[in-house]
Design a protein around this motif. Structure first.
Motif, short mmCIF file in Angstrom:
data_model
loop_
_atom_site.label_atom_id
_atom_site.label_comp_id
_atom_site.label_asym_id
_atom_site.label_seq_id
_atom_site.Cartn_x
_atom_site.Cartn_y
_atom_site.Cartn_z
N LEU A 278 0.84 -1.19 0.00
CA LEU A 278 0.00 0.00 0.00
C LEU A 278 0.88 1.24 0.00
CD1 LEU A 278 -2.59 -1.19 2.64
CD2 LEU A 278 -3.05 -0.80 0.21
N ARG A 279 0.43 2.26 -0.68
CA ARG A 279 1.20 3.49 -0.81
C ARG A 279 1.41 4.18 0.54
NH1 ARG A 279 -0.72 8.69 -3.84
NH2 ARG A 279 1.20 9.85 -3.86
N ASP A 280 0.36 4.30 1.33
CA ASP A 280 0.46 4.96 2.64
C ASP A 280 0.37 3.97 3.79
OD1 ASP A 280 0.70 7.50 1.49
OD2 ASP A 280 -1.49 7.71 1.34
N GLY A 281 0.44 2.68 3.48
CA GLY A 281 0.42 1.66 4.51
C GLY A 281 -0.94 1.36 5.11
N LYS A 282 -1.99 1.94 4.51
CA LYS A 282 -3.33 1.68 5.06
C LYS A 282 -4.35 1.67 3.93
CE LYS A 282 -4.08 6.54 6.34
NZ LYS A 282 -5.01 6.97 5.35
N ILE A 283 -5.45 0.95 4.17
CA ILE A 283 -6.54 0.89 3.19
C ILE A 283 -7.49 2.04 3.47
CG2 ILE A 283 -8.50 -0.49 2.41
CD1 ILE A 283 -6.90 -2.98 3.23
N ASP A 284 -7.83 2.79 2.40
CA ASP A 284 -8.71 3.95 2.55
C ASP A 284 -10.12 3.70 2.03
OD1 ASP A 284 -6.83 5.67 3.75
OD2 ASP A 284 -5.98 6.14 1.80
N PHE A 285 -10.33 2.63 1.27
CA PHE A 285 -11.64 2.32 0.70
C PHE A 285 -12.18 3.46 -0.16
CE2 PHE A 285 -11.45 -0.51 4.40
CZ PHE A 285 -11.67 -1.73 3.77
N ASP A 286 -11.30 4.12 -0.90
CA ASP A 286 -11.77 5.13 -1.83
C ASP A 286 -11.20 4.80 -3.21
OD1 ASP A 286 -9.13 6.02 -1.89
OD2 ASP A 286 -9.48 7.68 -0.53
N PHE A 287 -11.36 5.70 -4.15
CA PHE A 287 -10.92 5.43 -5.50
C PHE A 287 -9.63 6.16 -5.86
CE2 PHE A 287 -15.46 4.49 -5.55
CZ PHE A 287 -15.40 3.18 -5.99
N ASP A 288 -8.93 6.65 -4.87
CA ASP A 288 -7.65 7.30 -5.11
C ASP A 288 -6.56 6.22 -5.17
OD1 ASP A 288 -5.97 9.39 -5.60
OD2 ASP A 288 -5.82 10.07 -3.52
N VAL A 289 -5.37 6.61 -5.46
CA VAL A 289 -4.24 5.69 -5.54
C VAL A 289 -3.94 5.15 -4.15
CG1 VAL A 289 -1.78 5.52 -6.05
CG2 VAL A 289 -3.27 6.84 -7.55
N GLU A 290 -4.03 3.82 -4.00
CA GLU A 290 -3.74 3.20 -2.71
C GLU A 290 -2.53 2.28 -2.75
OE1 GLU A 290 -7.01 2.12 0.04
OE2 GLU A 290 -8.24 2.24 -1.78
N PHE A 291 -2.34 1.59 -3.86
CA PHE A 291 -1.23 0.65 -3.96
C PHE A 291 -0.04 1.28 -4.65
CE2 PHE A 291 -4.91 -2.07 -3.43
CZ PHE A 291 -4.44 -3.06 -2.57
N GLN A 292 1.15 0.83 -4.32
CA GLN A 292 2.38 1.33 -4.94
C GLN A 292 2.32 1.15 -6.46
OE1 GLN A 292 4.70 3.07 -3.70
NE2 GLN A 292 4.56 2.74 -1.51
N VAL A 293 1.82 0.02 -6.92
CA VAL A 293 1.76 -0.22 -8.35
C VAL A 293 0.87 0.82 -9.05
CG1 VAL A 293 -0.14 -1.90 -8.28
CG2 VAL A 293 1.55 -1.99 -10.14
N GLU A 294 -0.22 1.23 -8.40
CA GLU A 294 -1.08 2.27 -8.98
C GLU A 294 -0.33 3.59 -9.10
OE1 GLU A 294 -5.58 1.69 -7.58
OE2 GLU A 294 -4.15 1.75 -5.91
N SER A 295 0.43 3.91 -8.08
CA SER A 295 1.21 5.14 -8.08
C SER A 295 2.23 5.12 -9.23
CB SER A 295 1.91 5.31 -6.74
OG SER A 295 2.71 6.46 -6.74
N TYR A 296 2.92 3.99 -9.37
CA TYR A 296 3.91 3.83 -10.43
C TYR A 296 3.25 3.96 -11.80
CZ TYR A 296 7.05 1.36 -13.62
OH TYR A 296 7.83 1.00 -14.68
N LEU A 297 2.15 3.26 -12.02
CA LEU A 297 1.47 3.30 -13.31
C LEU A 297 0.94 4.69 -13.63
CD1 LEU A 297 -0.40 -0.12 -13.24
CD2 LEU A 297 1.58 0.49 -14.65
#
Length: 159
Positions: free
Chosen positions: A25-44
């Motif tokens: 996870l990007r910030d180490g926690k699950i937010d249950f929203d549609f923003d970038v949560e996983f590192q792979v999402e951030s990279y992509l």
């Protein structure tokens, strides 16, 4: 951006993506929203933003279509050996085991067609986990194969 993100996934292998990102996870926690949560999402998203800023999306779509539609055997009744008949060059064909875009089985078909015309071909299948982007990486076996082939070409030019 979405097309680039999807395309980028196909250029990397499953092993490469897992090794690089896992399920972090990007910030180490699950937010249950549609923003970038996983590192792979951030990279992509970063890759897509960079790409969109310097590349026309229509050009990308056209290049993708050209790759999808290109069939060198189409004008030769589907026979790749016939399609290669007028070639006069020596060939180096390199494939990477994890490349989904240009799988080793396709490279072996090309090698077979070249051999069918009694032309010189060197073939190397490089074990790599980086997917289609492996040709951009400094993989020792790949660099050795490519360097040796280019040295051979240079020695023939100098002769």
């Amino acid at each position: 951006m979405l097309a680039r993100m999807l395309g980028h996934i196909t250029y990397l292998s499953d092993d490469s993506m897992r090794e690089k990102f896992g399920r972090d996870l990007r910030d180490g926690k699950i937010d249950f929203d549609f923003d970038v949560e996983f590192q792979v999402e951030s990279y992509l998203r970063y890759q897509a933003d960079s790409f969109v800023g310097g590349f026309d999306a229509n050009t990308y779509l056209l290049i993708t279509k050209v790759l999808d539609y290109f069939d060198p055997a189409a004008g030769f009744d589907g026979d790749l050996t016939k399609a290669m008949a007028s070639a006069k060059a020596d060939f180096l064909v390199v494939s990477f085991t994890s490349d989904w875009r240009f799988a080793p089985v396709r490279s072996r078909e090309i090698v077979k067609a070249i051999h069918g015309n009694e032309l010189n071909v060197s073939y190397a299948e490089i074990k790599a986990s980086q997917g289609h982007d492996a040709f951009l990486m400094k993989i020792p076996h790949y660099l050795d194969v490519f360097g040796s082939y280019m040295n051979l070409v240079a020695s023939e030019v100098d002769a």
